[in-house]
Design a protein around this motif. Structure first.
Motif, mmCIF file in Angstrom:
data_model
loop_
_atom_site.group_PDB
_atom_site.id
_atom_site.type_symbol
_atom_site.label_atom_id
_atom_site.label_comp_id
_atom_site.label_asym_id
_atom_site.label_seq_id
_atom_site.Cartn_x
_atom_site.Cartn_y
_atom_site.Cartn_z
ATOM 1 N N GLN A 46 0.846 -1.209 0.000
ATOM 2 C CA GLN A 46 0.000 0.000 0.000
ATOM 3 C C GLN A 46 0.876 1.251 0.000
ATOM 4 O OE1 GLN A 46 -2.352 0.830 3.439
ATOM 5 N NE2 GLN A 46 -3.643 2.292 2.381
ATOM 6 N N GLU A 159 -8.369 6.505 -10.711
ATOM 7 C CA GLU A 159 -8.267 5.049 -10.785
ATOM 8 C C GLU A 159 -7.207 4.528 -9.815
ATOM 9 O OE1 GLU A 159 -8.289 3.475 -14.804
ATOM 10 O OE2 GLU A 159 -7.086 1.788 -14.133
ATOM 11 N N ASN A 162 -8.534 4.681 -6.368
ATOM 12 C CA ASN A 162 -9.453 3.558 -6.139
ATOM 13 C C ASN A 162 -8.677 2.280 -5.829
ATOM 14 O OD1 ASN A 162 -11.715 5.117 -6.453
ATOM 15 N ND2 ASN A 162 -11.999 4.645 -8.605
ATOM 16 N N GLN A 163 -7.576 2.062 -6.567
ATOM 17 C CA GLN A 163 -6.742 0.888 -6.306
ATOM 18 C C GLN A 163 -6.163 0.950 -4.900
ATOM 19 O OE1 GLN A 163 -3.804 0.492 -9.402
ATOM 20 N NE2 GLN A 163 -5.318 0.159 -10.991
ATOM 21 N N LYS A 165 -7.544 2.441 -2.371
ATOM 22 C CA LYS A 165 -8.650 2.162 -1.453
ATOM 23 C C LYS A 165 -8.896 0.649 -1.360
ATOM 24 C CE LYS A 165 -11.171 6.512 -1.961
ATOM 25 N NZ LYS A 165 -12.305 7.156 -2.619
ATOM 26 N N GLU A 166 -8.847 -0.043 -2.515
ATOM 27 C CA GLU A 166 -9.022 -1.493 -2.527
ATOM 28 C C GLU A 166 -7.941 -2.179 -1.692
ATOM 29 O OE1 GLU A 166 -10.913 -1.685 -7.020
ATOM 30 O OE2 GLU A 166 -9.290 -3.037 -6.519
ATOM 31 N N GLY A 169 -8.750 -1.833 1.866
ATOM 32 C CA GLY A 169 -9.790 -2.805 2.212
ATOM 33 C C GLY A 169 -9.197 -4.189 2.433
ATOM 34 N N THR A 170 -8.274 -4.597 1.565
ATOM 35 C CA THR A 170 -7.610 -5.904 1.689
ATOM 36 C C THR A 170 -6.836 -5.970 3.007
ATOM 37 O OG1 THR A 170 -7.385 -5.997 -0.709
ATOM 38 C CG2 THR A 170 -6.038 -7.521 0.552
#
Length: 184
Positions: A46, A159, A162-163, A165-166, A169-170
């Motif tokens: 991240q 974009e 967003n990646q 943010k994903e 989340g992971t």
């Protein structure tokens, strides 16, 4: 004899219970280490993604500034050249006026020739002004293209966000799994 057997069985049961407990403890530790390693790796990924995103944002901003500056300089240069050309045309027109007065005094035929020259000068001036206007339209079109590039860069940045943010989340999911495993 019966008592001895019972005691031996009791001891074996206790020993088995201890061994089972140690095995469980070892497995929990191994699982905890694996989960912690996976969590650390996800956090590093991240961080790496965020650094890349910041670099891309910075580069995109610099590229946009550079393109805008180049376009601005070209527009200024075109405007300066046009102004100079118009000034020269004005001077030429003034010179032609003076010559026209002199020729008018001397000869009617020369006056007619001069009128033709004046008309040609005006036509040339109009032609130059039209060309300058076309150059201005091209500059405006290039500005429009830059704006479009800016929008595309903005979408790319969204974009990447967003990646990121994903990825967050992971990481949260891994943290929750790690906590669940530790609670078990």
């Amino acid at each position: 004899k019966e008592k001895e057997r019972e005691e031996m069985l009791k001891e074996k049961e206790e020993q088995l219970a201890k061994e089972r407990e140690e095995i469980l403890k070892k497995k929990e530790e191994e699982l905890g280490e694996k989960a912690a390693a996976a969590l650390k790796e996800a956090e590093e990924k991240q961080k790496e993604l965020e650094e890349k995103l910041n670099i891309i944002k910075k580069e995109a901003g610099e590229e946009l500034e550079r393109k805008e500056e180049e376009l601005g300089k070209k527009a200024e240069a075109d405007a300066a050249a046009l102004k100079e050309e118009l000034e020269m045309t004005k001077q030429k027109a003034e010179e032609l006026d003076k010559k026209a007065e002199e020729l008018d005094k001397n000869n009617e035929q020369l006056k007619t020739t001069l009128a033709d020259l004046e008309r040609k000068a005006v036509e040339d001036a109009i032609d130059r002004a039209n060309k300058a206007e076309a150059n201005l339209l091209v500059a405006e079109q290039k500005i429009g293209e830059l704006e479009a590039d800016k929008v595309i860069l903005g979408e790319n940045i969204k974009e990447l966000e967003n990646q990121a943010k994903e990825m967050t989340g992971t990481i949260k999911m891994l943290q929750e799994n790690y906590v669940d495993k530790m609670n078990e």
